[in-house]
Design a protein around this motif. Structure first.
Motif, PDB file in Angstrom:
ATOM      1  N   UNK A 190       8.608  -3.093   4.038  1.00 22.88           N
ATOM      2  CA  UNK A 190       8.028  -3.714   3.173  1.00 22.88           C
ATOM      3  C   UNK A 190       8.579  -3.477   1.851  1.00 22.88           C
ATOM      4  N   UNK A 191       8.401  -3.790   0.492  1.00 25.24           N
ATOM      5  CA  UNK A 191       9.149  -3.347  -0.344  1.00 25.24           C
ATOM      6  C   UNK A 191       8.896  -2.123  -1.319  1.00 25.24           C
ATOM      7  N   UNK A 192       7.005  -2.202  -1.376  1.00 28.82           N
ATOM      8  CA  UNK A 192       7.269  -0.129  -1.510  1.00 28.82           C
ATOM      9  C   UNK A 192       7.394   0.946  -0.563  1.00 28.82           C
ATOM     10  N   UNK A 222       8.366   4.380   2.581  1.00 31.62           N
ATOM     11  CA  UNK A 222       9.209   4.586   1.569  1.00 31.62           C
ATOM     12  C   UNK A 222       9.460   6.156   1.921  1.00 31.62           C
ATOM     13  N   UNK A 262      11.090  -9.006   8.578  1.00 32.26           N
ATOM     14  CA  UNK A 262      12.084  -9.573   6.906  1.00 32.26           C
ATOM     15  C   UNK A 262      12.099  -9.960   6.527  1.00 32.26           C
ATOM     16  N   UNK A 263      11.662  -9.133   5.725  1.00 29.33           N
ATOM     17  CA  UNK A 263      11.007  -9.163   4.183  1.00 29.33           C
ATOM     18  C   UNK A 263      12.308  -8.735   3.699  1.00 29.33           C
ATOM     19  N   UNK A 264      12.365  -7.133   3.951  1.00 30.72           N
ATOM     20  CA  UNK A 264      13.603  -5.779   3.531  1.00 30.72           C
ATOM     21  C   UNK A 264      14.663  -5.615   4.556  1.00 30.72           C
ATOM     22  N   UNK A 265      15.005  -5.243   4.498  1.00 31.56           N
ATOM     23  CA  UNK A 265      16.946  -4.958   4.487  1.00 31.56           C
ATOM     24  C   UNK A 265      16.303  -3.692   6.022  1.00 31.56           C
ATOM     25  N   UNK A 272      16.219 -12.928  -0.961  1.00 29.71           N
ATOM     26  CA  UNK A 272      14.861 -12.443  -1.405  1.00 29.71           C
ATOM     27  C   UNK A 272      15.151 -10.946  -0.724  1.00 29.71           C
ATOM     28  N   UNK A 273      15.622 -10.792   0.702  1.00 27.93           N
ATOM     29  CA  UNK A 273      15.298  -9.724   1.413  1.00 27.93           C
ATOM     30  C   UNK A 273      16.083  -8.586   0.712  1.00 27.93           C
ATOM     31  N   UNK A 299      14.725  -7.447  -2.196  1.00 25.34           N
ATOM     32  CA  UNK A 299      13.601  -6.896  -2.255  1.00 25.34           C
ATOM     33  C   UNK A 299      13.844  -5.497  -1.890  1.00 25.34           C
ATOM     34  N   UNK A 300      14.728  -5.081  -0.730  1.00 26.65           N
ATOM     35  CA  UNK A 300      15.547  -3.416  -1.003  1.00 26.65           C
ATOM     36  C   UNK A 300      15.500  -3.102  -1.421  1.00 26.65           C
ATOM     37  N   UNK A 337      12.585  -1.858  -3.517  1.00 24.33           N
ATOM     38  CA  UNK A 337      12.252  -0.696  -2.016  1.00 24.33           C
ATOM     39  C   UNK A 337      12.947   0.717  -2.848  1.00 24.33           C
ATOM     40  N   UNK A 347      21.947  -3.054   0.915  1.00 19.06           N
ATOM     41  CA  UNK A 347      21.669  -4.431   2.062  1.00 19.06           C
ATOM     42  C   UNK A 347      22.487  -5.574   2.625  1.00 19.06           C
ATOM     43  N   UNK A 406       5.784 -10.357  -2.422  1.00 20.14           N
ATOM     44  CA  UNK A 406       7.363 -11.112  -2.441  1.00 20.14           C
ATOM     45  C   UNK A 406       7.021 -11.243  -3.587  1.00 20.14           C
ATOM     46  N   UNK A 460       5.666  -8.825  -6.171  1.00 21.72           N
ATOM     47  CA  UNK A 460       7.214  -8.037  -6.699  1.00 21.72           C
ATOM     48  C   UNK A 460       8.256  -8.520  -7.366  1.00 21.72           C
TER      49      UNK A 460
END
Lengths: 103, 357
Positions: A9-11, A41, A63-66, B12-13, B16-17, B20, B77, B193, B196
């Motif tokens: 996830x992002x954080x 992280x 699927x939220x971040x790569x 968005x992905x 967000x990458x 992060x 990403x 999301x 964020x």
């Protein structure tokens, strides 16, 4: 049946691990073997081995971040879900996957 | 063109990458910078030549790196490792023009797309090792950073400046509306999301020196977990044993600015919990907006207190938001009977849209 999954996830401090726990709990409740790799992280933890991936019937990816190193799952059945969806609906997701695999 | 469509579909992905990878820079830079000001104790930059000034500069450098890191990892990403350098350099260049975070987002996507297509160029086997080491970094950076420098950097900078001026010009009535929206966004998905997006907006505002936005956001971020922790203390009969445990953890997570602490409650009872934390966070944010709380760091919780101007007002706003959250959710909730095994609703699964890819 065996499920493997990668969550992120992002954080990278909360959803990553909560979704992993939710999935583990849901799968165990149904007697399904499961292993979840977390890409938080802090980095990759509980890394999926080649055997884990080979034995798995299905791979769940958030699927939220790569995600890192997704080439490992080429030729596997992959399902992508949102990380918060996995936190909230792990039971239903596992049940549905079971139906889809056994069909 | 299908590739391009696929890239934008996952925008968005990619963003967000980038976020992060940027978060540690935000926290490290922000907290160290704030600490140096606090230890100096005179509400200003410590004088040059002191160790506090050095600490201040360490924080500033961390901040400056946020922009290229965000862009670099958005491109990462999209196009993996070769994307990082062109996008990071492009964003750095645009930042000098004043394009800020908007510039970083655009440089990140641009750099990612440029490198994605450069990687597709077919070359004879002899040149294959030259592509990733020379051609892609040089051409990719020339195109990305060149476009940022000579073509789109200045227009983006004027948008950023316009947005900043508009935000600065907001009167107290509009500030309250903005605060309510930010509160609702913060609480809605508790670190997901939507939350964020508010976070990214806050980082942008802080980098432009709009510290009231970060003050508002800080309150909205920590009210849901603190409020839910408070709720379990106020009405223990309405929560299960595991929820009471989660309440303590949630309270602590609120103090260090992690909205995710409220998730266990929302996961178990979304229809009562999510509206309550949204209303609570909005109330807290509106209070912060009205009282003019300012925060120099795009982070939340009590750990940012040293960087807050209007410390008492900040705490008042958090208390207002948390108490509203706790009272509302306890009003809505009914006492629980402990159940050993949660029943699984066998029918809900059919609504899920899962498919093999």
């Amino acid at each position: 049946m065996k499920i493997v999954a990668v969550t992120a996830c992002p954080s990278g401090v909360a959803h990553t691990y909560m979704s992993a726990e939710a999935l583990e709990r849901a799968a165990k409740a149904r007697g399904i073997e499961v292993k979840v790799e977390t890409q938080g992280q802090i980095g990759i933890e509980n890394r999926l081995s080649v055997e884990d991936i080979k034995d798995a019937d299905v791979v769940i990816l958030t699927k939220d971040i790569g995600l890192k190193e997704t080439d490992r799952f080429k030729e596997k059945k992959i399902v992508k879900v949102g990380v918060s969806e996995l936190v909230k609906k792990a039971d239903q997701i596992v049940k549905k996957l079971e139906e889809m695999i056994n069909k | 063109m299908n590739d391009l469509k696929a890239i934008f579909k996952d925008t968005r992905q990619h963003l967000m990458t980038g976020v992060s990878y940027m978060i540690p820079f935000v926290v490290a830079g922000g907290i160290l910078l704030a600490l140096s000001v606090v230890f100096y104790g005179q509400a200003g930059v410590p004088p040059e030549g002191t160790w506090l000034f050095d600490l201040f500069m360490i924080g500033v450098k961390g901040f400056e790196l946020m922009v290229p890191i965000l862009a670099g990892f958005i491109a990462f990403s999209i196009a993996e490792r070769p994307g990082i350098a062109p996008a990071a350099i492009g964003a750095f260049v645009a930042n000098e023009l004043g394009a800020g975070f908007l510039g970083a987002v655009i440089a990140g996507i641009l750099g990612g797309v440029v490198v994605f297509y450069l990687k597709k160029i077919k070359v004879p086997a002899v040149f294959r090792s030259i592509m990733p080491i020379f051609v892609i970094p040089i051409i990719g950076t020339f195109i990305t950073a060149g476009l940022m420098q000579w073509v789109i950097g200045a227009p983006i900078a004027s948008i950023t400046i316009g947005l900043t001026e508009w935000l600065q010009g907001l009167q107290s009535g509009s500030i309250v509306i903005l605060a309510i929206i930010m509160g609702l966004m913060n609480a809605f998905d508790m670190g997901g999301p939507v939350n964020k997006v508010a976070f990214a907006f806050t980082i942008m505002a802080v980098s432009e020196g709009l510290y009231n936005i970060a003050g508002i956001n800080a309150v909205g971020v920590c009210c849901p977990p603190i409020g839910m922790g408070l709720a379990t203390l106020l009405a223990p009969k309405k929560y299960t044993v595991s929820e009471k445990e989660a309440g303590k953890a949630s309270f602590l997570m609120g103090l260090v600015g992690i909205t995710e602490g409220a998730i266990p409650f929302a996961a178990g009872d979304p229809l009562r919990v999510i509206p309550s934390i949204m209303v609570g966070a909005a109330a807290g944010c509106a209070t912060a907006g009205l009282l003019g709380v300012q925060n120099m760091i795009a982070w939340s919780g009590l750990i940012v207190l040293p960087a807050v101007t209007g410390k008492l007002q900040y705490i008042i706003a958090i208390i207002v938001g948390s108490v509203v959250t706790a009272l509302m959710v306890n009003l809505l909730k009914k006492p629980v009977q402990e159940k050993e095994n949660e029943e699984i609703d066998e029918n809900i699964g059919d609504e899920l849209d899962l498919k093999f890819e």
